[in-house]
Design a protein around this motif. Sequence first.
Motif, PDB file in Angstrom:
ATOM      1  N   ARG A 206       6.864  -7.663   3.880  1.00 19.67           N
ATOM      2  CA  ARG A 206       7.200  -8.584   2.549  1.00 19.67           C
ATOM      3  C   ARG A 206       5.727  -8.242   1.496  1.00 19.67           C
ATOM      4  NH1 ARG A 206       5.055 -12.983   0.617  1.00 19.67           N
ATOM      5  NH2 ARG A 206       5.161 -14.336   3.001  1.00 19.67           N
ATOM      6  N   GLU A 207       4.319  -8.954   2.276  1.00 20.62           N
ATOM      7  CA  GLU A 207       3.141  -8.929   1.771  1.00 20.62           C
ATOM      8  C   GLU A 207       2.970  -7.595   1.523  1.00 20.62           C
ATOM      9  OE1 GLU A 207       1.554 -13.148   3.740  1.00 20.62           O
ATOM     10  OE2 GLU A 207       1.279 -11.228   4.186  1.00 20.62           O
ATOM     11  N   LEU A 208       2.927  -7.100   2.139  1.00 20.83           N
ATOM     12  CA  LEU A 208       2.834  -5.485   1.456  1.00 20.83           C
ATOM     13  C   LEU A 208       3.740  -4.661   0.502  1.00 20.83           C
ATOM     14  CD1 LEU A 208       2.611  -3.989   5.494  1.00 20.83           C
ATOM     15  CD2 LEU A 208       0.573  -4.164   3.916  1.00 20.83           C
ATOM     16  N   THR A 209       4.460  -4.769   1.004  1.00 12.71           N
ATOM     17  CA  THR A 209       5.198  -4.532  -0.015  1.00 12.71           C
ATOM     18  C   THR A 209       5.422  -5.271  -1.451  1.00 12.71           C
ATOM     19  OG1 THR A 209       7.571  -4.864   0.880  1.00 12.71           O
ATOM     20  CG2 THR A 209       8.022  -4.415  -1.445  1.00 12.71           C
ATOM     21  N   GLN A 210       5.065  -6.278  -1.632  1.00 22.89           N
ATOM     22  CA  GLN A 210       4.538  -6.960  -2.751  1.00 22.89           C
ATOM     23  C   GLN A 210       3.196  -6.372  -3.285  1.00 22.89           C
ATOM     24  OE1 GLN A 210       4.907 -10.530  -1.930  1.00 22.89           O
ATOM     25  NE2 GLN A 210       7.216 -11.357  -2.665  1.00 22.89           N
ATOM     26  N   GLN A 211       2.086  -5.997  -2.085  1.00 27.19           N
ATOM     27  CA  GLN A 211       0.797  -5.236  -2.263  1.00 27.19           C
ATOM     28  C   GLN A 211       1.003  -4.552  -3.912  1.00 27.19           C
ATOM     29  OE1 GLN A 211      -2.008  -5.632   0.134  1.00 27.19           O
ATOM     30  NE2 GLN A 211      -2.347  -2.736  -0.363  1.00 27.19           N
ATOM     31  N   ARG A 212       2.047  -3.136  -3.127  1.00 25.92           N
ATOM     32  CA  ARG A 212       2.492  -1.893  -3.411  1.00 25.92           C
ATOM     33  C   ARG A 212       3.068  -2.065  -4.435  1.00 25.92           C
ATOM     34  NH1 ARG A 212       4.042   0.012   1.433  1.00 25.92           N
ATOM     35  NH2 ARG A 212       6.306  -1.654   1.686  1.00 25.92           N
TER      36      ARG A 212
END
Length: 333
Positions: A4-10
Amino acid sequence: MTIRELTQQRERETLSPYAAFSDATRGRDKPETECDLRTPYQRDRDRVIHCKSFRRLKHKTQVFLAPEGDHYRTRLTHTLEVSQIARTIARALQLNEDLTEAASLAHDLGHTPFGHAGERALNDLVPGGFRHYEQSVRVVDRLEKDGRGLNLTYEVKNAMLCHTSGEEAVTAEGRIIRWADKIAYMNHDIDDAIRAGVLREEDIPKTITDVLGTSKTKRITSLIRAVVEHSGEGNIAMGDTALRAFEELHAFMFQAVYLNKYAKAEEKKVPHIIESLYTHFLNPDFLPDYMKTIAEQEGKEIASCDYVAGMTDHYAVACYQELFIPKAWNITD
């Protein structure tokens, strides 16, 4: 970092600065622990798809009541078409597709049986009136999951509430839903009307087809392009030329289809069915247990409205027949 955090970073790296970032949501009425896999808007989308109200849309009228044939739109197929159009616009404008998809899939959860004829009938009966977009929010807040609701994010519910007219949604993604809804229903209503023999493609005035095209595909593409090319900095708009053609098309459809006596012949029966059911279920003893709680807490009128509005076309007719149509009987020894 979690997925989730990687998605939000993207999201932060790739989306427009005018997008609604999922890590900046205003949140839910009841705080929840974050999911490791999905963003808040992705969770909302999944909750909508798996809820009972969403499944019932497959048996609710879109524009043609009780048509003979398997290929006419229902409220569910309309919802899917709105979602597809909204996501196309969101992607082109580098906005948050997950928020757009979640709101699109949920925008009609509160619609009545028998389409807008059912909505008008309930509006005439319920104190304070009935509006399907308000009922959609009530469904996800109060009615789903035996009264616990889906606990969706503020941004999704706001987009649902503002998808027809009046105040605009607070997010650009939410403002897309209004245009996607218009583009979808206008074009699939034409398609269904042609299938029903109510309309021919060549009946559409040339002043419209010269701008928007001579087929469903061309019209949808033209209208989506008009929104994409004339939107920016968080504002969602349709170019003047396309908008004038769209408004002319809407006026044409109103006379040719929406008021067509052949296409709308069965709708005259709807007010009686809705009124009969609504009046019957004003007696809380006749309501299912989960609706009796609503009658106790919020009043019998709200409970009866909730119950009738949630019915599919099929269930409303079956319920009416069970309650008000005499059955054959005989006396046996």
